[in-house]
Scaffold this motif. Structure first.
Motif, PDB file in Angstrom:
ATOM      1  N   UNK A   1       0.973  -1.305   0.308  1.00  0.00           N
ATOM      2  CA  UNK A   1       0.196  -0.496   0.394  1.00  0.00           C
ATOM      3  C   UNK A   1       0.844   1.442  -0.010  1.00  0.00           C
ATOM      4  N   UNK A   2       2.235   0.834   0.571  1.00  0.00           N
ATOM      5  CA  UNK A   2       2.848   2.537   0.500  1.00  0.00           C
ATOM      6  C   UNK A   2       2.624   3.132   1.542  1.00  0.00           C
ATOM      7  N   UNK A   3       2.579   2.623   2.649  1.00  0.00           N
ATOM      8  CA  UNK A   3       1.876   3.263   4.530  1.00  0.00           C
ATOM      9  C   UNK A   3       2.706   2.657   5.331  1.00  0.00           C
ATOM     10  N   UNK A   4       3.733   3.158   5.659  1.00  0.00           N
ATOM     11  CA  UNK A   4       4.288   2.487   7.159  1.00  0.00           C
ATOM     12  C   UNK A   4       3.450   2.143   7.730  1.00  0.00           C
ATOM     13  N   UNK A   5       4.401   1.130   8.403  1.00  0.00           N
ATOM     14  CA  UNK A   5       3.432  -0.090   9.172  1.00  0.00           C
ATOM     15  C   UNK A   5       2.322   0.563  10.640  1.00  0.00           C
ATOM     16  N   UNK A   6       3.298   1.762  10.656  1.00  0.00           N
ATOM     17  CA  UNK A   6       2.834   2.861  11.964  1.00  0.00           C
ATOM     18  C   UNK A   6       1.842   2.924  12.423  1.00  0.00           C
ATOM     19  N   UNK A   7       0.869   3.352  10.563  1.00  0.00           N
ATOM     20  CA  UNK A   7      -0.257   4.432   9.992  1.00  0.00           C
ATOM     21  C   UNK A   7      -0.973   3.186   9.544  1.00  0.00           C
TER      22      UNK A   7
END
Length: 54
Positions: free
Chosen positions: A35-41
């Motif tokens: 998804x191209x999203x940092x895992x924390x988000x």
């Protein structure tokens, strides 16, 4: 996007991320990369929290 800029994700994106997680069996790490999203988000911590966390 510059380093100082923050990114926000709408409720639909978050719900779809949770659905993908539960339906594909992929890890949070795999999903965040795809998804191209940092895992924390990502809007949950891997438990069944679809409604609570979004």
């Amino acid at each position: 996007m510059n380093q100082g800029e923050s990114r926000s994700y709408d409720k639909e994106f978050k719900l779809n991320a949770v659905k993908l997680y539960h339906s594909t069996g992929k890890t949070l790490c795999q999903l965040s990369e795809e998804l191209g999203v940092p895992m924390i988000l990502l809007p949950f911590n891997g438990h069944n929290e679809e409604e609570q966390s979004v």
